[in-house]
Design an enzyme around this catalytic site. Structure first.
Site, PDB file in Angstrom:
ATOM      1  N   LYS B  81      61.741 107.028  26.527  1.00 31.02           N
ATOM      2  CA  LYS B  81      62.816 107.418  27.455  1.00 31.02           C
ATOM      3  C   LYS B  81      62.412 107.103  28.890  1.00 31.02           C
ATOM      4  O   LYS B  81      61.257 107.326  29.276  1.00 31.02           O
ATOM      5  CB  LYS B  81      63.073 108.923  27.271  1.00 31.02           C
ATOM      6  N   SER B 150      70.508 113.779  27.033  1.00 30.71           N
ATOM      7  CA  SER B 150      70.182 112.725  27.970  1.00 30.71           C
ATOM      8  C   SER B 150      69.351 111.611  27.341  1.00 30.71           C
ATOM      9  O   SER B 150      69.259 110.532  27.908  1.00 30.71           O
ATOM     10  CB  SER B 150      69.415 113.321  29.148  1.00 30.71           C
ATOM     11  N   SER B 174      68.821 117.834  24.996  1.00 33.66           N
ATOM     12  CA  SER B 174      68.787 116.380  25.137  1.00 33.66           C
ATOM     13  C   SER B 174      68.058 115.633  24.038  1.00 33.66           C
ATOM     14  O   SER B 174      67.982 114.400  24.081  1.00 33.66           O
ATOM     15  CB  SER B 174      68.184 116.001  26.491  1.00 33.66           C
TER      16      SER B 174
END
Lengths: 462, 462
Positions: B81, B150, B174
């Site tokens: 990420k 996210s 997330s």
């Protein structure tokens, strides 16, 4: 022999009782006699019940169950600071607002003492809510001087031989400072090791439980039975960071086996505020330890640590306000002006400052570990000097604050006297989780200093 | 065989490489081919360099040193990420304000991957600062739907077989939510187990690192190499709370050996917000598990837990403001309006509310453990239903928030499909520190559900 029983150390008393040389009832009577003599002058206790104590002591059995075959604190009476909940005695938290309060349940740390056969001797005087508004306790070395705060009765009680050990708490300097002022050992283990369930909070991010004794070994021995995870406080701290090395056997030989401990002298930017004779004591101690074989160096922390004092205030003020704001508004006449001011200061802390201080605290705890790599203990002062005259001011905590803020284990030992005949101490500390190593060094230091420092007999001038 | 290499699970690929059945270079080419096909449609990556990857892969040696004789992630390419620092690839944190940023050092979690022989496959799309402003990634099951946020690129990347595993972070929901929306496994271990050093914080009291995979065993296997104390983040968390039970060998048989796990169905006061088909899925799953031998009960948490959602917001808003306030003021044009609003909300949090939320969080973590006594896992929904249509809204995290706030381990597994053909998941959770037990139950559940749920082949409609 009975006359001298109250002078026994915790471990001495425990061993004599365990071996049947003395009875726990005799030991208690020795303690009670001593208390009867000095309590009217020192004002150690806010609640104390000799008759109930005698009953509790007689009921104690050496063997309780298969699970705990022996009781390593059997018959040991321990003073308990009045912000710590007990079941039979009142817990007034040093406050008029809690006059006569009986706690619903004993604090986890008190349960630990009782499960190991120890007795709650009495509730010792604390400043109001462990903040600054003082109680009546006097310094046994000179009744005109403060014993320090906030654990006033516990420090003076151990110093005056009214108890072999006592519990205290430290949010900035409430164990180390009164211990140094009263000439006893004060030990505050790493943050998160002794659960605070049932202890009135002052600032949960800083509050520590610790002990007062008259030797390092006593402090280590008692602490080893107080460390636990009670499943309520510090739920993240599992398993516990301190190994069973805290058992006495592991370091009864530490004083002789330890070779050349690496000790770092830490003066910080606040050093100029320390009294001349206290500065000398620390410098001399560094030399003495070096002569005894320690590898002594000088430690300078990076400038990023200079924010510690402000950040500790920010955290303490904000959290104390969150806890006491309602009380201060609902009971304004029963809360001291010092605590009212604390709450007011807390209410004025900007939110971002508090969040930042909490984040910085975590960062600096990790950085402190990096700074102490290869060091066995930091040596510094526990106080600015001797106990201040008067009872209004319980003294300055600035040399205790860094280690409390950093959640670090810290210990003070008596190491000399001021020109006024009051005790002076030294402070040893280490990074978070290094409790066992710190205590080993402290035993070594205590032993090494015997060549250079002769403890005086306490003569109470009543 | 090359055509299907990208469909291998992490453990399958690892074993074939270790045994020499396939080369790590072949495996990487299989992955790269797949990415070349789907990346133009899914937009998984913000930085990705196939040529550098080939070089890095060839340089990998199975044996590095005497200390680490074998590399359990050898040749496994893992999506990372974009709020997690890497050395060769940019880390832009989903923000225009960090366009082109090269981190000075890889994050601790990335170092762990590389030390174990794994490869950083590419930087996967995140919402800005892991808050709500979405990136370009689409849901592989239907390009018109959000993959969730996210950790959007990580979830969609694992779902589309572009990587066997990926790293994500969860502050409220997330990991669990995008994993459920994309039909993959998402696992977030207990707070404090994977250090966050080198990861851009959103709310340090809530931020967790976790993983996306296509099976529970893959999630457990990968996580076991990410758990460490790096001496910087979580300095209090030492030693680590998760035992080596996370090693694969310890539960490869858990699915058959576990008898009648105690599973508690938890619906919370927010249940009416869950879609009809998602409610049905959870109810059916409870029945299926019961039929498979689980001891299923219904859990009601006491009303004191109802404050969790508000308190999580308070903490997240305040901490996000403390971190991003300067940025929002200095770079207003390069920060999205959603993040500007977040900072504004944070600046308006009253200080006492924040202090109280932090204190309550600690209290409830301990109370949650008491509530889960005798329970092996909680069963609930990971989301309100299927992935919402459109890319603007990354979905609702309310069923993830409790476990993030409580620092509790949580895992989602795919368990069905919506009438629109989008994946639906279930969520299993446990109290802080019970990661190994949760994963054992999850393996059992995954296996039990095979009788009731047939995974469909993902057919990308490009």
């Amino acid at each position: 022999m009975k006359e001298a029983l109250y002078e026994l150390s915790l471990i001495q008393a425990q061993q004599l009782i365990a071996k049947g040389v003395i009875t726990k009832e005799d030991y208690l009577e020795g303690i009670l006699d001593r208390i009867a003599d000095v309590e009217p002058h020192l004002h150690l206790f806010v609640d104390f019940d000799p008759q109930a104590l005698r009953t509790n002591c007689s009921k104690l059995s050496a063997v309780s169950s298969n699970l705990k075959p022996n009781k390593p604190l059997l018959g040991i009476p321990i003073g308990v600071k009045d912000i710590i909940d007990t079941q039979q005695l009142k817990t007034e938290r040093g406050s008029k607002a809690f006059k006569g309060r009986i706690a619903p349940k004993a604090a986890s740390v008190v349960q630990s003492i009782e499960e190991h056969g120890g007795l709650v001797l009495g509730k010792t005087v604390t400043t109001e809510f462990a903040w600054r508004s003082p109680g009546l306790t006097r310094n046994p070395w000179n009744l005109a001087h403060t014993p320090g705060g906030s654990s006033s009765g516990s420090a003076a009680g151990v110093a005056s031989h009214c108890m072999p050990a006592a519990l205290g708490t430290q949010t900035l300097g409430s164990i180390i400072r009164p211990a140094a002022y009263c000439g006893v050992v004060g030990f505050k283990p790493s943050f998160g090791t002794i659960p605070r369930t049932g202890v009135y909070p002052l600032s949960p991010s800083l509050d520590h439980i610790g002990v007062f004794t008259r030797s390092v070994e006593d402090a280590a021995y008692l602490t080893s039975f107080l460390i636990q995870n009670d499943g309520i406080d510090f739920p993240h701290h599992s398993p516990l960071p301190i190994p069973s090395a805290l058992n006495l056997s592991n370091w009864s030989d530490a004083k002789t086996n330890m070779r050349s401990p690496k000790i770092a002298l830490l003066k910080t930017s606040k050093w100029s505020r320390v009294s001349g004779e206290q500065q000398q004591l620390i410098d001399k101690t560094a030399l003495h330890l070096s002569q005894s074989g320690a590898d002594v160096s000088v430690l300078d922390l990076p400038p990023s640590f200079d924010c510690i004092w402000d950040m500790a205030d920010t955290i303490q003020f904000a959290e104390a306000a969150e806890i006491n704001d309602h009380l201060a508004r609902e009971e304004p006449c029963r809360i001291s002006s010092l605590t009212q001011t604390l709450v007011m200061k807390g209410l004025n802390v900007p939110m971002l400052e508090y969040v930042k201080a909490k984040r910085k605290q975590q960062e600096l705890i990790a950085r402190f570990t990096q700074c102490l790599r290869g060091i066995d203990a930091v040596l510094t002062t526990p106080s600015l000097g001797e106990a201040p005259k008067g009872l209004e001011d319980t003294g300055d905590a600035i040399f205790c604050t860094p280690f409390t803020f950093l959640g670090a284990p810290a210990i003070t030992l008596p190491a000399g006297y001021s020109s006024n005949g009051l005790p002076l101490g030294i402070q040893l500390a280490n990074d978070w989780g290094s409790d066992a190593r710190l205590l080993s060094v402290a035993v070594w230091v205590e032993n090494a200093l015997r060549k250079f420092y002769t403890p005086r007999n306490l003569e109470l001038k009543l």
